[in-house]
Design a protein around this motif. Structure first.
Motif: not given
Length: 124
Positions: A45-55, A57-64
């Motif tokens: 569950p710790v790994v699952r939470k770390a992956v969810a937090d990293a995803m 925090a990742e900024v989505p790219p701007p639309p084209l």
């Protein structure tokens, strides 16, 4: 006769290549739904939470369609002028000899330079 030999050779080569394409049991293996469920229960569950937090925090790219334009109006004007200058002129118009040196000859005396410019690719 030669054509039939070439066709026979092509068929034999194609058959040999098809036999060489062997499947890798590790890479081509498909996991069943039961195997996927079993693996999902084994994750930490710790790994699952770390992956969810990293995803998150990742900024989505701007639309084209809403991206910042690459050229400003000044750069666009410079590029337009460069393209107009680079265009190969027609030989029989006023700009036909702008890339062909005519030395000191002007007017009708420069007429022999028109076919020379055409042969050299300086005009169309």
């Amino acid at each position: 006769m030669r054509l039939s030999c070439l066709m026979l050779l092509a068929v034999v080569c194609a058959g040999a290549l098809a036999q060489e394409a062997k499947k890798d049991p590790y890479l081509d293996a498909a996991a069943s739904a039961a195997q996927v469920q079993a693996l999902q229960g084994r994750t930490d569950p710790v790994v699952r939470k770390a992956v969810a937090d990293a995803m998150a925090a990742e900024v989505p790219p701007p639309p084209l369609l809403q991206s910042v334009p690459e050229f400003s109006s000044a750069k666009s004007d410079v590029m337009t002028a460069a393209f107009i200058e680079a265009k190969v002129p027609d030989c029989l118009h006023s700009e036909g000899l702008k890339r062909q040196p005519t030395f000191f000859l002007m007017g009708y005396l420069a007429l022999p330079f028109i076919p020379i410019a055409a042969l050299r690719g300086k005009c169309n």
